[in-house]
Design an enzyme around this catalytic site. Structure first.
Site, short mmCIF file in Angstrom:
data_model
loop_
_atom_site.label_atom_id
_atom_site.label_comp_id
_atom_site.label_asym_id
_atom_site.label_seq_id
_atom_site.Cartn_x
_atom_site.Cartn_y
_atom_site.Cartn_z
CD GLN A 67 -7.74 34.08 -41.46
OE1 GLN A 67 -8.93 33.96 -41.73
NE2 GLN A 67 -6.91 34.72 -42.25
CB THR A 68 -3.71 29.96 -42.94
OG1 THR A 68 -2.44 30.23 -43.53
CG2 THR A 68 -4.43 28.93 -43.78
NE ARG A 69 -1.51 37.53 -45.30
CZ ARG A 69 -0.51 37.91 -44.51
NH1 ARG A 69 -0.61 37.84 -43.20
NH2 ARG A 69 0.61 38.36 -45.04
CG HIS A 102 5.75 26.46 -44.11
ND1 HIS A 102 6.07 25.96 -45.37
CD2 HIS A 102 5.54 27.79 -44.30
CE1 HIS A 102 6.07 26.94 -46.25
NE2 HIS A 102 5.75 28.05 -45.65
CG HIS A 119 1.54 27.12 -40.41
ND1 HIS A 119 2.41 27.21 -41.47
CD2 HIS A 119 1.45 28.37 -39.88
CE1 HIS A 119 2.83 28.46 -41.59
NE2 HIS A 119 2.26 29.18 -40.63
NE ARG A 128 5.62 36.57 -32.38
CZ ARG A 128 6.20 36.76 -33.56
NH1 ARG A 128 5.80 36.09 -34.63
NH2 ARG A 128 7.20 37.61 -33.66
CG HIS A 161 -5.46 36.66 -36.06
ND1 HIS A 161 -5.64 35.29 -36.13
CD2 HIS A 161 -6.42 37.20 -36.84
CE1 HIS A 161 -6.68 35.03 -36.92
NE2 HIS A 161 -7.17 36.18 -37.35
CB ALA A 162 -5.37 39.61 -39.46
NE ARG A 218 1.77 60.77 -72.60
CZ ARG A 218 0.68 61.26 -72.01
NH1 ARG A 218 -0.46 61.29 -72.65
NH2 ARG A 218 0.71 61.69 -70.78
CB ALA A 240 6.42 57.84 -62.96
#
Length: 569
Positions: free
Chosen positions: A194-196, A200, A203, A289, A291-292, A434, A475
């Site tokens: 699993q990766t997001r 490299h 991995h 390590r 994870h998510a 505006r 703001a």
């Protein structure tokens, strides 16, 4: 020989092609809900069996049980609430037992749902139990409180068609398509990664070792739905994955994209990812390590311990139906010229490591990224999307009370940046916006928020296309400013500049006579008088305007931009 259970087809929620054609026409007359991006991701995995055994969005009994015990009401393991959040107005117009159509952003009907439940969740409890803390620094908790609808609808889904993806179509597989592929190739043992993030060398080493250890084939299974705000966009990431696929043996490795909306829920997310991979026909799953993990909480501590996810996964391994391949952090040992798990480094050897933050810094500043760390093809791809900071677009967002001097400083800054040249500069001043962008809006809280979101949207487009946006609205609300920051930081830097002029000074200046009218009650909900102003807690810069000339204030901003590498010195 009987088919292995991990390769046998699993139930989907789609009706047959002929029924779908009929249902499409009937669904056209139903009340419909337009799904958010996250809801489309959830619906796709409900329909194609990725979220098996779920039959739809969770009803109240299942939701409560999942939040409290990580199980559905029938006792089946399921750690993540999959809910259809809607606004109160829509919920009031729906009756229990009624069918509604679920549409994507373009209005295409993807499914119908029979509403069996409509309930108001205890979101603070959900945050506490699922994410470990009711802390807005967690992206999913922030989503829960500030973006998700107040009411949850639950009920079974009838799938009509899958969401259309125009990108990387050959790389997207449903659980049953992957199972069929594994059957065809004769793969029995499959370890999923699993990766997001881009891949490299560490991995690659980790996935090689995992496949060897499990004596399994490798499925690289990156998430291309919603990940953590600020992550590298999925188009760039998939190009990076494709660039390194030839480093893997083709006979034993494949890649497929998963349209999942991640929640960054650490331990619970790991269990959830495991169940999803089991549905996709895998037999092993790599849990690394943290994870998510979403990073730091509002006290600047990690939300989860580095190996909490591995512990929780191990407890439920049998029920998940996958074996965990646990990995420690991989580091490069200089003398050996290769990667080792951090806990196996020979004594006295030099460890080299580049953190995600350090990698982003090197990319931002155009510094060298060594070959031991990443593949040249990946670095090239990342540099294309993320040029050095001095060539990127960015947004300078001034906030402060009415009359604090925001517009004056913003104008001076614009002129100074135009004098320097190199990038187009756009000023989005409160009054200008505006007139041109929000002429139909009033000054209620809701309208003021909408006005700021519009400014943020335009600024994000300018930033994305390499320009400089200078915004100078009042703001007043911190949550809105945070949402704008998130929208913009996907594409470039965001600087919040608090123009910290006191209320007394602003009232003394009162050029437009607005404070006088507000004090007399002739202007309702006026910031600083009858409506609050959330003082920025940690802006990139705070400028004082009392007894300081405008030129000096604008110059402070320039110096800040230079120190951040956004303009070259």
């Amino acid at each position: 020989m009987a088919m292995l259970s991990n390769l046998a087809p699993i139930p989907e929620l789609y009706v047959s092609y002929d029924s779908a054609q009929k249902l499409k026409i009937e669904a056209g007359n139903l009340m419909s809900w337009d799904l958010s991006e996250r809801q489309v991701c959830d619906l796709e995995l409900l329909m194609n069996g990725g979220f098996n055994p779920l039959k739809g969005f969770l009803g109240e009994a299942d939701y409560t049980s999942v939040v409290e015990t990580m199980r559905l009401a029938d006792g089946a393991l399921w750690p993540m609430p999959i809910t259809l959040d809607v606004d109160e107005k829509f919920a009031e117009s729906v009756e229990i037992g009624q069918d509604i159509a679920l549409r994507d952003a373009e209005g295409v009907i993807l499914a119908t749902m029979t509403v069996t439940d409509s309930f108001t969740p205890n979101k603070a409890r959900e945050a506490e139990m699922v994410f470990g803390a009711d802390d807005d620094a967690h992206p999913a908790v922030n989503y829960l409180h500030n973006k998700a609808g107040k009411i949850y609808l639950g009920g079974p889904i009838t799938g009509i068609q899958q969401p259309v993806h125009y990108d990387f179509r050959g790389r997207r597989d449903t659980p049953n398509e992957l199972r069929a592929y594994f059957r065809k190739l004769g793969w029995r043992r499959i370890v999923a990664f699993q990766t997001r993030n881009p891949l490299h060398r560490a991995h690659q080493e980790l996935t090689f070792r995992a496949a060897r250890e499990a004596q399994a084939n490798l499925l690289i299974h990156p998430v291309v739905g919603l990940t953590k705000p600020g992550d590298v966009d999925h188009f760039t990431r998939v190009r990076c994955y494709e660039a390194v696929l030839d480093q893997y043996p083709t006979a034993t490795t494949t890649m497929s994209l998963l349209n999942l909306a991640m929640r960054m829920a650490g331990p619970r997310e790991a269990v959830w990812h495991g169940l999803i991979r089991a549905n996709h026909g895998c037999t092993h799953f790599i849990v690394g390590r943290d994870h998510a993990g979403p990073g730091k909480n509002s006290k600047s501590e990690d939300f989860y311990g580095p190996y909490d996810a591995q512990v929780l996964f191990k407890e439920h391994e049998t029920e998940i139906g996958l074996e965990m391949v646990d990995f420690k952090h991989m580091v490069y040992v200089q003398e050996k010229a290769q990667y080792y798990p951090a806990n196996e480094v020979p004594k006295g050897e030099t460890v080299l490591d580049i953190s995600g933050t350090e990698l982003r810094r090197r990319l931002a500043e155009g510094l060298e990224i060594p070959e031991w760390f990443s593949f040249p093809q990946v670095v090239t791809e990342l540099r294309r999307t993320r040029p050095a900071r001095a060539k990127q677009g960015f947004t300078v967002f001034f906030t402060g009370l009415s009359g604090s001097g925001k517009s004056t400083i913003a104008n001076a800054l614009m002129v100074k940046l135009m004098e320097m040249g190199g990038r187009p500069v756009t000023l989005l001043d409160g009054d200008i916006v505006r007139k041109n962008l929000s002429s139909e809006l009033g000054f209620s809280k809701e309208h003021r928020d909408l006005n700021i979101r519009r400014i943020g949207y335009v600024a994000s487009e300018i930033t994305k296309n390499g320009g400089i946006a200078i915004c100078a609205p009042i703001a007043p609300y911190a949550t809105t400013r945070r949402a704008v920051r998130e929208d913009i930081e996907q594409f470039g830097a965001f600087l919040e500049i608090h123009v910290a002029t006191s209320l007394e000074e602003c009232e003394r200046r009162d050029r437009k006579g607005l404070y006088k009218l507000a004090r007399e009650g002739k202007i309702k909900e006026f910031t600083g008088i009858s409506d609050p102003y959330d003082v920025p807690q940690d802006p990139e810069l705070s400028v004082e305007t009392e007894n300081v000339d405008v030129d000096n204030c604008a110059h402070q901003v320039l110096l800040k931009l230079e120190s951040m590498g956004l303009i070259s010195g």
